[in-house]
Design an enzyme around this catalytic site. Structure first.
Site, PDB file in Angstrom:
ATOM      1  N   ASP A 123      25.997  -9.753  59.860  1.00  0.00           N
ATOM      2  CA  ASP A 123      25.476 -11.079  59.501  1.00  0.00           C
ATOM      3  C   ASP A 123      24.836 -11.802  60.691  1.00  0.00           C
ATOM      4  OD1 ASP A 123      28.143 -11.180  60.447  1.00  0.00           O
ATOM      5  OD2 ASP A 123      28.517 -13.120  59.507  1.00  0.00           O
ATOM      6  N   HIS A 124      24.835 -11.148  61.852  1.00  0.00           N
ATOM      7  CA  HIS A 124      24.203 -11.745  63.037  1.00  0.00           C
ATOM      8  C   HIS A 124      23.083 -10.865  63.604  1.00  0.00           C
ATOM      9  CE1 HIS A 124      27.433 -14.807  63.544  1.00  0.00           C
ATOM     10  NE2 HIS A 124      28.001 -13.940  62.730  1.00  0.00           N
TER      11      HIS A 124
HETATM   12 ZN   LIG Z   1      29.636 -13.699  61.360  1.00  0.00          ZN
HETATM   13 ZN   LIG Z   2      31.514 -11.644  63.362  1.00  0.00          ZN
END
Ligand SMILES: [Zn+2]
Ligand SMILES: [Zn+2]
Length: 301
Positions: A64-65
């Site tokens: 998610d990054h």
């Molecule tokens: Zn995250």
């Molecule tokens: Zn994380």
């Protein structure tokens, strides 16, 4: 300084929310911080020019990054980018990116300078005329860094009326702005303090996600203008912070208060919460200058 929140939600992209990505705009430079899926679309929505991004900072390699990064790098190539790109992220990021681009025969026509991070102490990773960036070691399930951006001091401001009174010639202005004394034609020296005023305060931003509450970061975030901090959970789920290594809104507010920052932005909200207002209700009694990092929000200071 302007901070564009391109995405700020935990875990997966959804129809109305995006995973973590932000752009910090400082003195005409754009710094991309994290690059979750959808970052390219969000950049276009915000009218942030791809060609103005020369530095990308990845906090850690959770998807998610990070999953938006290979796509963005490939797009740079399709756009005919020739300028160098500096990429800062955990050790392993070079291998991951290189394999993906190589298998797709999408090797870049521009140079990527990989700055792989593995230190457990804060280090200076960028030091230019305009800005410095230090890592902030965070406390997460895998190796993770936050980033502290601090503008460099600007040149001193000239007291024009005093300069004119002395008849100081313009050739000396730049040196005076840099702190030198002035010399008159008759050899007399005028001290710099008589001729200048201090420059405007240099601005700062600390990005701290993902992380559990850990007061070891206090010295790094002390008195920064703006702190962005992990606030994945509300108090009702505080029992989950130890296993997941995330923080609650109250914990983020406690750090902001202890560090005497000017404002706090909460982000990385778990998708279990439909109403984000509760994050403010839990944090503002501890630290009143707290705001939500909703996708599309822009903060300016
Ligand atoms: Zn995250
Ligand atoms: Zn994380």
């Amino acid at each position: 300084v302007k901070l564009h929140i391109l995405g700020c939600h935990a875990a997966t992209p959804r129809s109305t929310t995006n995973p973590t990505a932000q752009v910090l705009e400082s003195r005409n430079q754009l710094f991309l911080i994290d690059c979750g899926e959808g970052t390219q679309v969000q950049l276009r929505r915000h009218k942030l020019k791809f060609s103005r991004i020369d530095h990308i900072f990845i906090s850690h390699l959770h998807g998610d990054h990070f999953f938006g990064l290979p796509g963005l790098l490939a797009t740079f190539r399709l756009m005919g980018r020739e300028k160098d790109l500096h990429l800062f992220g955990p050790e392993g990021i070079k291998e991951a990116i290189t394999i993906i681009l190589r298998l797709g025969e999408a090797e870049t026509g521009y140079t990527i300078h990989f700055h792989e991070l593995k230190g457990s102490d804060s280090e200076c990773i960028l030091d230019s005329e305009k800005i410095s960036v230090h890592t902030i070691p965070l406390d997460h399930r895998i190796y993770t860094n936050g980033f502290l951006f601090r503008q460099k001091p600007k040149l001193l401001n000239l007291k024009i009326e005093v300069i004119e009174q002395y008849g100081i010639d313009t050739a000396q202005f730049l040196n005076i702005k840099r702190g030198s004394d002035a010399r008159l034609k008759d050899g007399k020296v005028i001290p710099n303090s008589e001729l200048t005023l201090p420059p405007p305060k240099q601005k700062s931003y600390a990005f701290c996600s993902d992380t559990a509450y850990n007061d070891r970061i206090l010295p790094f975030i002390k008195e920064v203008d703006t702190l962005y901090h992990d606030a994945t959970f509300l108090e009702s789920e505080s029992h989950l912070t130890a296993i997941t290594k995330h923080a609650t809104a109250r914990e983020a507010a406690t750090l902001a208060r202890e560090a005497k920052v000017e404002r706090l932005i909460l982000g990385h909200f778990s998708s279990r919460y439909k109403d984000l207002h509760a994050f403010l209700e839990e944090s503002r009694p501890i630290f009143s200058q707290t705001f939500l990092a909703e996708d599309g929000a822009v903060f300016e200071w």
